[in-house]
Design a protein around this motif. Sequence first.
Motif, PDB file in Angstrom:
ATOM      1  N   GLU A 234       0.850  -1.188   0.000  1.00 56.66           N
ATOM      2  CA  GLU A 234       0.000   0.000   0.000  1.00 56.66           C
ATOM      3  C   GLU A 234       0.886   1.239   0.000  1.00 56.66           C
ATOM      4  O   GLU A 234       1.943   1.262   0.637  1.00 56.66           O
ATOM      5  CB  GLU A 234      -0.910  -0.012   1.227  1.00 56.66           C
ATOM      6  N   THR A 317      -5.605  -5.597  -0.856  1.00 61.97           N
ATOM      7  CA  THR A 317      -5.946  -5.493   0.566  1.00 61.97           C
ATOM      8  C   THR A 317      -6.613  -6.774   1.061  1.00 61.97           C
ATOM      9  O   THR A 317      -6.572  -7.076   2.253  1.00 61.97           O
ATOM     10  CB  THR A 317      -6.893  -4.294   0.802  1.00 61.97           C
ATOM     11  N   LYS A 320      -4.858  -9.651   3.178  1.00 60.33           N
ATOM     12  CA  LYS A 320      -4.712  -9.614   4.638  1.00 60.33           C
ATOM     13  C   LYS A 320      -5.552 -10.696   5.311  1.00 60.33           C
ATOM     14  O   LYS A 320      -5.374 -10.980   6.499  1.00 60.33           O
ATOM     15  CB  LYS A 320      -5.134  -8.247   5.172  1.00 60.33           C
TER      16      LYS A 320
END
Length: 523
Positions: A234, A317, A320
Amino acid sequence: MSLKKEATQGAEVDERLAALLTNSNAIRAITSAVEGTLGPKGLDTMLVDKFGEVVITNDGVTILTLMEANHPAARMLINIAKAQQEEVGDGTTTATVMAGALVGFGVEQVIKGVPVARVIEGMRVGLKKALAVMESQAQQINGVHDQFVRQVALVSGRGHEDIADLVKRAAVLIGEEKLKDSSFKFSDTVVAEEGALNQVFMGVIINKERMNRQMPGELGEVKVLIIDDALEPEEIDEEALGTESGFARYLQLQAEFKENVQKITSLGVGLVLADRGVNDAAEEILTDAGVMVVQRVANKELRKAAEHTGARMIKRTGLKRTTEELLKYLGFADRVYNDEKLEQVWVQGGRGKPMATVLVGAATSEVVGERERIAKDASASVQSAVRGGVVPGGGSLELAVAREVEKVREGIRGMAAYGVDCVVEALKRPMSQIIANAGFNPLEKLGDVIAAQVETGKNSLAVDCDSGQVADMLEMGIVDPAEVKIYALKAAGEVAEAILRIDTIIKKREEDFKPKDSSLSGL
């Protein structure tokens, strides 16, 4: 009446019909560009751009799309052809030729003194009858194994036996249910490559290579992860990075990213497809783990791969999540292969939905595009035939429908009958053009076919373009998808009415630029 008065009246007529004649001439020019390609004896068109690049094609929509056309009426006709291509994938030349005929004959009637409103009224009546007869003539086919499936592919594929065979095999692999799915486009499965061998396989092609040669070139029994994003940490903006807390956050994100990449390897993933770029650290980790990674894959290809392998696309994302949760996002394939010659990755034998790829080979780069266009037309026609059935080709159906429309004219009073005549003549035009392109006299042969259809009661009679004799198109295996014919006539009618209704052409004024914020207008 004096010559001066006659000349004055003639000028008034010309001025009154100026817009109609201008539009008609533009439509005629567009029609002339494609009508010579119609039928089995149709010839090719060469398109040349300002740099000398050449495209040689027989495909109507390609000619119309690439040709230079500035007249608004011409662009209207081109847009109709594009819509035809998008909706049913073929029949653009037929739609263009019939539209040109409707406009041409309509203008002739108006010049003779028939009001435009009456011409349009009659055209609507004739088109309604013609479409109803066409729909009633559709013959449903018996699934993908029906003999007409290959014949449709052969006719639409301009007689290319190898392409017809490929398309038929692919149709069988995909199955009738999938072909009838409105969201599925059979033509999207077609790929043409220079130097490739003709083949059909269950799988999809990714038009990218693996990231580096240290990654495996071939894998079997593969778990597939598809990332609809970049495989990178990120981001953190530069201003925040200059602070102590920002730099700490940066290090944290880097560590989390490496941990997420390690999850991919722990899941036993063999193939990673990414929508955008892949970070160097991730590339190194995945290479060491024996994972094949393909980056910057076109979104369309990602979706096809996901559907075929049963994978669910995930954002970065989403990595995760726990390994147990990530397992639900994985797809499976029997084989993944990196073809260095074609610079592609093949994903075969997916556990998701069946997805066949039609790979069409071409000897040289010059013919790759045309081979692909032919195969796409053939596959689109096969899909249309499976959905809506077939009708006899060669212009035979249109001619038979014209005879039925003529009967409607007898019951119409007033000048609207002349509009019906326009539809009759337009329906005769496809066969007339096919005959002309084959080197025979259209008037003579058209008369022979009409007489034979009336005498035998067979609507499938037309002209054999090799011998010039009247022949049964169904017996010869010359069939077209009913959907293609019906849509072509609808499209032709729509554009013809739109053109005929234009009474005046006015150039729009150019609007002055005004700032959105009126307070800035004085600056």
